[in-house]
Design a protein around this motif. Structure first.
Motif, PDB file in Angstrom:
ATOM      1  N   SER A   1      39.209  26.326  52.329  1.00 62.05           N
ATOM      2  CA  SER A   1      38.954  25.626  51.005  1.00 62.05           C
ATOM      3  C   SER A   1      39.051  26.595  49.911  1.00 62.05           C
ATOM      4  O   SER A   1      38.648  27.617  50.177  1.00 62.05           O
ATOM      5  CB  SER A   1      38.051  24.387  50.973  1.00 62.05           C
ATOM      6  N   ARG A   2      39.346  26.253  48.492  1.00 58.10           N
ATOM      7  CA  ARG A   2      38.932  27.293  47.379  1.00 58.10           C
ATOM      8  C   ARG A   2      38.273  26.357  46.250  1.00 58.10           C
ATOM      9  O   ARG A   2      38.827  25.056  46.135  1.00 58.10           O
ATOM     10  CB  ARG A   2      40.377  27.891  47.236  1.00 58.10           C
ATOM     11  N   ASP A   3      37.815  27.048  45.410  1.00 57.91           N
ATOM     12  CA  ASP A   3      37.124  26.483  44.474  1.00 57.91           C
ATOM     13  C   ASP A   3      37.776  27.708  43.188  1.00 57.91           C
ATOM     14  O   ASP A   3      37.009  28.477  43.025  1.00 57.91           O
ATOM     15  CB  ASP A   3      35.580  26.407  44.253  1.00 57.91           C
ATOM     16  N   ASN A   4      38.801  27.277  42.393  1.00 55.48           N
ATOM     17  CA  ASN A   4      39.169  28.147  41.529  1.00 55.48           C
ATOM     18  C   ASN A   4      38.297  28.457  40.256  1.00 55.48           C
ATOM     19  O   ASN A   4      38.439  29.371  39.701  1.00 55.48           O
ATOM     20  CB  ASN A   4      40.769  27.501  41.173  1.00 55.48           C
ATOM     21  N   THR A   5      37.617  27.372  39.999  1.00 58.39           N
ATOM     22  CA  THR A   5      36.647  27.575  39.039  1.00 58.39           C
ATOM     23  C   THR A   5      35.571  28.654  39.090  1.00 58.39           C
ATOM     24  O   THR A   5      35.201  29.417  38.196  1.00 58.39           O
ATOM     25  CB  THR A   5      35.867  26.311  38.760  1.00 58.39           C
ATOM     26  N   LYS A   6      35.258  28.793  40.483  1.00 62.44           N
ATOM     27  CA  LYS A   6      34.204  29.674  40.977  1.00 62.44           C
ATOM     28  C   LYS A   6      35.178  31.111  41.562  1.00 62.44           C
ATOM     29  O   LYS A   6      34.429  31.979  42.062  1.00 62.44           O
ATOM     30  CB  LYS A   6      33.490  29.158  41.950  1.00 62.44           C
ATOM     31  N   ASN A   7      36.436  31.083  41.531  1.00 59.55           N
ATOM     32  CA  ASN A   7      37.066  32.356  42.051  1.00 59.55           C
ATOM     33  C   ASN A   7      36.596  32.239  43.851  1.00 59.55           C
ATOM     34  O   ASN A   7      36.602  33.633  44.099  1.00 59.55           O
ATOM     35  CB  ASN A   7      37.243  33.560  41.223  1.00 59.55           C
ATOM     36  N   THR A   8      36.377  31.401  44.135  1.00 58.70           N
ATOM     37  CA  THR A   8      36.083  31.566  45.634  1.00 58.70           C
ATOM     38  C   THR A   8      36.759  30.899  46.498  1.00 58.70           C
ATOM     39  O   THR A   8      37.044  29.570  46.502  1.00 58.70           O
ATOM     40  CB  THR A   8      34.345  31.046  45.605  1.00 58.70           C
TER      41      THR A   8
END
Length: 122
Positions: A69-76
């Motif tokens: 999964s990814r969280d683009n707001t955290k660049n993670t």
């Protein structure tokens, strides 16, 4: 462009771990992110990837157990690993490629993190 992977460690068979990979210096919204792993004495192999739009791809060996999964707001980007077994013992690497689609090809990823070791004890 830097990728920093973390979250590895020692876990008993049947347990879970979550790996994280923080990207800096790139715009994560246009990068496909992937996880690869390398077991002792073996070549590095594809584990999972996630595209810009959130389309995922998982290797057959981890389907149903691992989730990227990814969280683009955290660049993670994350790799949730459940039901771990001894065959999952490896150094796990995160990687990034500029294209918007997933790929299982190691050579198509241009940026690599330093790797994090996962050891599963039986």
């Amino acid at each position: 462009v830097q990728l920093q992977a973390s979250g590895g460690g020692l876990v008993q068979a049947g347990g879970s771990l979550r790996l994280s990979c923080v990207a800096s210096g790139i715009t994560s919204t246009w990068n496909t992110m992937g996880w690869f792993r390398q077991s002792p004495g073996k070549e590095r192999v594809f584990v999972a990837a996630i595209s810009v739009s959130g389309v995922t791809q998982h290797a057959d060996s981890v389907k149903g157990r691992f989730t990227i999964s990814r969280d683009n707001t955290k660049n993670t980007v994350y790799l949730q690993m459940n039901s771990l077994n001894s065959e999952d013992t490896a150094v796990y690497y995160c990687a990034a490629r500029a294209y918007s689609s997933t790929s299982t090809s190691e050579s198509s990823y241009m940026r690599w993190g330093q790797g994090t070791l996962v050891t599963v004890s039986s």
